[in-house]
Design an enzyme around this catalytic site. Structure first.
Site, short mmCIF file in Angstrom:
data_model
loop_
_atom_site.label_atom_id
_atom_site.label_comp_id
_atom_site.label_asym_id
_atom_site.label_seq_id
_atom_site.Cartn_x
_atom_site.Cartn_y
_atom_site.Cartn_z
N GLN A 385 0.84 -1.18 0.00
CA GLN A 385 0.00 0.00 0.00
C GLN A 385 0.88 1.23 0.00
O GLN A 385 1.54 1.56 0.99
CB GLN A 385 -0.95 -0.03 1.19
CG GLN A 385 -1.89 -1.23 1.17
CD GLN A 385 -2.64 -1.37 -0.14
OE1 GLN A 385 -3.04 -0.38 -0.74
NE2 GLN A 385 -2.84 -2.59 -0.59
N THR A 386 0.88 1.90 -1.12
CA THR A 386 1.78 3.00 -1.41
C THR A 386 0.98 4.07 -2.13
O THR A 386 -0.10 3.80 -2.64
CB THR A 386 2.94 2.50 -2.30
OG1 THR A 386 3.50 1.33 -1.73
CG2 THR A 386 4.02 3.54 -2.48
#
Length: 570
Positions: A385-386
């Site tokens: 998750q970026t």
């Protein structure tokens, strides 16, 4: 009987265009925060600061104060490019044998390391390292910001104070992370409703503790996270919870200014940092591909897809074998990005047959540092998750910024009284002792973040990047190919179906034509078809802004399956 037919997702976004400035962000409210800075006369750095903090409020599972970040900035007045490395090092108190391994060959985490008791290397209070994002953002603003620091944080403070309406994508991520958040009381209190239900579409999420922390950062500067009020709160909660980050770890953190490296692909120059990032792998794959006439093949062709796959596979297996923290062991970064090494790798590609079992090459003879060897990296295909931010202002200053917590909601823990979701940086390291990639004090993470600035004849052309684990690398690589070889506009370059390969299996989007899939299989490719949809994001989530050199118009493209948004300001 006729050919089987079935319905498929067809979801698209329009390209944003403007003559002034342009921003892209993974959430519309965050993009609006950056656009507002441009409207107020701010520059690209001001807009990036506003977006970086705002997106941490409205997408707390992706990034935020507790994460790490990488930035590439090109100054239009001087033509200089700055690369800032806001990654992190593991706490001084961590030990290689800290985590109890589960029996057998059970695997956990983004990188498929050996499973540990309680998943403690991936989630919980032993998993975080010092946040690098606030220091990086502060350093970028100190060097180049135009608007007052407090003004750039105002949108994020407002979003945390007044709250925001949860959209479908955010609600989906909250629901999918429910079990993780429910494990930790402060995370439960922050991100699960008092009724015990997850936040749903239309619910308003208010984060008063985070608003207070953002206000402290606005008033005291990012230094408060490392030597001030916020630092003390982090260290105290770490001590209460049995965590590892101490005040000395926070005080010792540094944002590193990296030398920008320029690679050339066709008529385009790619500028980014080599250390601790995915950029050298993007550059190696493009160097290999440079010897083939991809434009002559056409995008929708089996041959072009075959060549893209073979070049990518070689670069990825080289990454997994050779790259890591250069401060820990010799790393052939110069060899990896050498055009001569790429030529040797290109010579191993069969134009008619796939090579799924290709082994890593040897870049050391092409590296001026001399011969050396290092332990192999390991790990399975992953996601993370970026978030990614691009900004081009009206003066032509350009920012490409990637920020991440690691996994979804990072370690899953929130620091009491701060609203800060902490990263799970330990997930990047092998819990089995004895290798260069094993857990150890002071070891710096190697991220797949690949923010790039593109130039043509020295003139600004595009800012691009993506979130999505190691698939960031394949996404950015294919964006460059789509822009340069196939002449696509920015939105088309983002939206085109993609492949990903880092070993024998090649994942391929189901939006490719059956003819290409059949042709690749006949060439010996071992394919795994993946669905592109709102809930299945197997190929990262890229975005970018391009500048039309003839007209000066900015063109913004964003990932079509999420609420990612591009906003132009004239």
């Amino acid at each position: 009987m006729g050919t089987e037919s079935r319905s498929r997702w067809i979801i698209e976004k329009t390209e944003a265009m403007a003559m002034g400035g342009m921003v892209t962000a993974m959430q519309p409210l965050a993009a609006e925060a950056g656009a507002e800075m441009l409207r107020r006369g701010g520059n690209a750095i001001d807009a990036a600061v506003a977006i970086a903090f705002a997106v941490g409020v409205v997408e707390p599972f992706m990034s935020g104060i507790g994460g790490i970040a990488f930035l590439v900035y090109r100054d239009s007045a001087t033509g200089e490019t700055l690369c800032l490395d806001g990654s992190t090092a593991l706490p001084a108190a961590i030990r290689p044998d800290l985590f109890e391994l589960l029996p057998g060959d059970q695997r956990q985490g983004m990188y498929g390391w050996r499973a540990t008791k309680g998943d403690a290397n991936n989630t919980g209070w032993l998993a975080p390292a010092v946040p690098g994002m606030p220091a990086l953002i502060g350093e970028a603003h100190r060097r180049y910001g135009r608007l007052p620091w407090r003004e750039t944080l105002a949108p994020a403070i407002q979003l945390a104070t007044a709250g925001f309406a949860v959209n479908q994508y955010v609600a989906m991520m909250f629901a999918s992370s429910y079990d993780l958040l429910a494990r930790f009381p402060e995370s439960r209190r922050t991100f699960i409703k008092p009724s015990g239900a997850p936040y749903a579409v239309g619910d308003r999420l208010i984060q008063p503790d985070l608003a207070h922390t953002l206000t402290l950062i606005a008033e005291e500067g990012p230094e408060t996270v490392y030597r001030g009020t916020v630092a003390r709160l982090i260290a105290e909660d770490m001590q209460r919870q049995g965590g590892l980050i101490a005040e000395t770890d926070l005080a010792n953190h540094q944002t590193l200014a990296r030398q920008a490296h320029t690679a050339t692909y066709r008529d385009t120059q790619l500028v980014g940092q080599l250390e601790s990032s995915g950029c050298p792998t993007v550059m190696e794959a493009l160097n290999i591909l440079a010897g083939f006439d991809l434009a002559g093949c056409g995008f929708d062709s089996t041959k072009a897809t075959h060549l893209k796959t073979e070049a990518l596979r070689r670069a990825m297996v080289d990454r997994l074998r050779h790259l890591g923290d250069p401060d820990l062991a010799p790393t052939p970064l110069a060899g990896i990005v050498s055009p001569d090494y790429a030529a040797s790798q290109r010579a191993t590609i069969d134009l008619e047959r796939a090579t799924p079992a290709i082994q890593p090459g040897d870049p050391w003879p092409f590296d001026p540092s001399g011969n050396g060897q290092r332990a192999a990296r390991s790990g399975n295909p992953n996601d993370s998750q970026t978030t990614h931010i691009n900004v081009v202002d009206r003066d032509g200053n350009m920012v490409s910024l990637t920020s991440t917590l690691g996994g979804g909601f990072g370690a899953g823990v929130v620091v009491a009284g701060t609203g800060i979701v902490l990263n799970n940086a330990v997930t990047w390291f092998d819990p089995v002792p004895g290798a260069v990639t094993s857990i150890g004090p002071g070891k710096r993470v190697m991220s797949a973040a690949s923010p790039l600035i593109l130039l043509r004849d020295g003139h600004p052309y595009a800012a691009i990047g993506s979130p999505g684990g190691r698939r960031v690398i394949s996404a950015v690589y294919q964006m460059v190919v789509n822009l340069v070889d196939f002449g696509m506009g920015m939105q088309d370059a983002v939206s085109a179906p993609r492949i990903h390969s880092e070993g024998p299996i090649t994942e391929i989007a189901d939006r490719y034509s059956p003819t290409i899939v059949t042709g690749l299989e006949q060439m010996g490719h071992q394919l795994l078809q993946r669905e592109d949809s709102l809930a299945e994001m197997h190929f990262a989530r890229p975005s970018g802004i391009a500048i039309d050199r003839a007209t000066g118009q900015r063109h913004g493209g964003v990932f079509q399956f999420t609420p990612a948004t591009a906003i132009g300001v004239d």
